[in-house]
Design an enzyme around this catalytic site. Structure first.
Site, PDB file in Angstrom:
ATOM      1  N   TYR A  81     -22.819  -4.495 -36.098  1.00 28.66           N
ATOM      2  CA  TYR A  81     -22.136  -4.288 -37.383  1.00 28.66           C
ATOM      3  C   TYR A  81     -21.469  -5.584 -37.842  1.00 28.66           C
ATOM      4  O   TYR A  81     -21.705  -6.051 -38.955  1.00 28.66           O
ATOM      5  CB  TYR A  81     -21.096  -3.185 -37.201  1.00 28.66           C
ATOM      6  CG  TYR A  81     -20.353  -2.776 -38.456  1.00 28.66           C
ATOM      7  CD1 TYR A  81     -20.955  -1.962 -39.414  1.00 28.66           C
ATOM      8  CD2 TYR A  81     -19.031  -3.170 -38.660  1.00 28.66           C
ATOM      9  CE1 TYR A  81     -20.256  -1.560 -40.552  1.00 28.66           C
ATOM     10  CE2 TYR A  81     -18.336  -2.764 -39.787  1.00 28.66           C
ATOM     11  CZ  TYR A  81     -18.944  -1.961 -40.730  1.00 28.66           C
ATOM     12  OH  TYR A  81     -18.247  -1.573 -41.854  1.00 28.66           O
ATOM     13  N   GLN A 126      -2.415  -0.637 -30.644  1.00 30.30           N
ATOM     14  CA  GLN A 126      -3.253  -1.453 -31.532  1.00 30.30           C
ATOM     15  C   GLN A 126      -2.980  -1.038 -32.986  1.00 30.30           C
ATOM     16  O   GLN A 126      -2.699   0.135 -33.251  1.00 30.30           O
ATOM     17  CB  GLN A 126      -4.742  -1.318 -31.179  1.00 30.30           C
ATOM     18  CG  GLN A 126      -5.414   0.001 -31.488  1.00 30.30           C
ATOM     19  CD  GLN A 126      -5.249   1.030 -30.382  1.00 30.30           C
ATOM     20  OE1 GLN A 126      -4.264   1.033 -29.649  1.00 30.30           O
ATOM     21  NE2 GLN A 126      -6.199   1.951 -30.271  1.00 30.30           N
TER      22      GLN A 126
END
Ligand code: NAD
Ligand code: UDP
Ligand code: UDP
Length: 321
Positions: free
Chosen positions: A148, A212
């Site tokens: 990707y 995160q």
């Protein structure tokens, strides 16, 4: 209604962002041709547009050439969630690279403006924070996300080579995490996962320790940015970041969704996926200056609208299969 009616192609038109874009372009008075192979998109996303004489949907895979006549092209076709784009990684690179070549070839023949839905993933696991457009990124070329990330990076290269070599009018935006109604409930993205888990009373899956970060843009704000970008003068090529620069850890996102849904779901930890970026937040100065654009929908408002959508879909039994 705009003064100039155009014929506009939207690849990936049956997807999450594509369906909202088609809706917006029709509302602005244009003729819209959506092209999709239904890999991650769904006919349900656009079924309400089917009766509109200004809307047409064509089943087609953009890794193969496409001969149609349009004035503008929005190239959105590509699975966007890590789970879906890693399912068939070779096809992911193909849709990004061969798909871009075909859409650029089409734009070249038609002398049409062409827009590319690039991504914050071109920055990889960034060492510069927040990310500005001139940051060149930190991508693992051989990791599971590379199909990707590198596919989108190569697509940007192709867009800028067609611009320099063939004087194409290009518009490249780098989209940061965007959410809203019509995300696919099973595509594994964090907002849809957490909301569906909360509404079903299932455990909410925090990957890693949940520290995160991401920054989430509501879909309507993003689509406004797309349309403004396409309308810019020919010297505006991008890349331009589009996203909502309010950054938060995933654990806080889960807590907001728990509160807004009133669920009794528990938060549980799963391993952090390989190469999962630890922090991500757009610097949108360029979008502010060039497009006069910034997001206006606050996280709680956007989440509430998205929760209402999934609640309705679940109650109607749409996700039982
Ligand atoms: P999505 O998966 O809902 O939509 C992608 C659409 O492309 C689907 O309808 C799918 O069936 C179609 N498609 C895939 N391969 C195709 C092919 N070979 N030919 C024709 N159609 C094909 O994802 P989305 O969130 O709507 O993303 C749209 C675009 O925006 C993608 O290019 C994605 O990379 C980009 N983007 C999205 C986000 C986000 O947060 N939503 C962030 C960054 C970039
Ligand atoms: N292409 C397409 N539709 C068009 C024109 C071109 O799908 O209307 C595809 C075609 O497959 C071609 C690619 O776009 O291979 C690139 O076109 P370009 O003109 O840049 O290169 P060439 O035709 O020389 O390969
Ligand atoms: N994530 C999570 N639980 C989930 C799905 C995702 O904690 O059920 C995390 C994921 O590890 C990542 C963040 O949420 O750190 C955003 O993931 P998503 O797949 O939505 O998009 P990404 O920005 O990673 O492409």
């Amino acid at each position: 209604m705009t003064d100039l009616k155009k014929r506009i192609l939207v690849t990936g038109g049956a997807g999450f962002l594509g369906s909202h874009l088609c809706e917006r372009l029709l509302a602005d008075g244009h003729d819209v041709l959506a092209v999709d192979n239904y890999f991650t998109g769904q006919r349900d996303n656009i079924s309400h547009l089917m009766g509109n004489p200004h809307f047409e949907i064509m089943r087609h895979d953009i890794t193969f050439p496409l001969y149609v006549e349009v004035d503008e092209i929005y190239n959105l076709a590509c699975p966007a969630s890590p789970v879906r784009y890693q399912f068939d990684p070779v096809q992911t690179t193909k849709v990004n690279v061969l798909g871009a070549v075909n859409m650029l070839g089409l734009a070249k023949r038609l002398k049409a403006k062409v827009f590319q839905a690039s991504t914050s993933e071109v920055y990889g696991d960034p060492t510069v924070h927040p990310q500005t457009e001139d940051y060149r990124g930190s991508v693992n070329t051989i990791g599971p996300r590379a199909c990707y990330d590198e596919g989108k990076r190569c697509a940007e290269t192709l867009f800028f080579d067609y611009f320099r070599q063939h004087q194409l009018r290009i518009k490249v935006v780098r989209i940061f995490n965007t959410y809203g109604p019509r995300m696919h409930p099973n595509d594994g993205r964090v907002v849809s996962n957490f909301i569906v888990q909360a509404l079903r009373g299932e455990n909410i899956t925090i990957f890693g320790d949940g520290m995160q970060t991401r920054a989430f843009c509501y879909v309507d704000d993003l689509i406004e940015g797309f349309v403004r970008m396409m309308a810019t003068q020919d010297d505006v090529t991008g890349p331009i970041n589009l996203g909502n620069p309010v950054e938060l850890p995933m654990i806080h996102l889960a807590e907001r969704i728990v509160e807004l849904t009133g669920t009794k779901s528990r938060l549980i930890n799963h391993p952090l996926p390989v190469d999962d970026p630890m922090q991500r937040c757009p610097d949108i100065s360029k979008a502010r200056d060039t497009l006069g654009w910034q997001p206006i929908v606050q996280l709680d408002e956007g989440l509430s609208r998205t929760i209402a959508y999934f609640d309705h879909q679940l109650a109607a039994g749409f996700f039982n299969t």
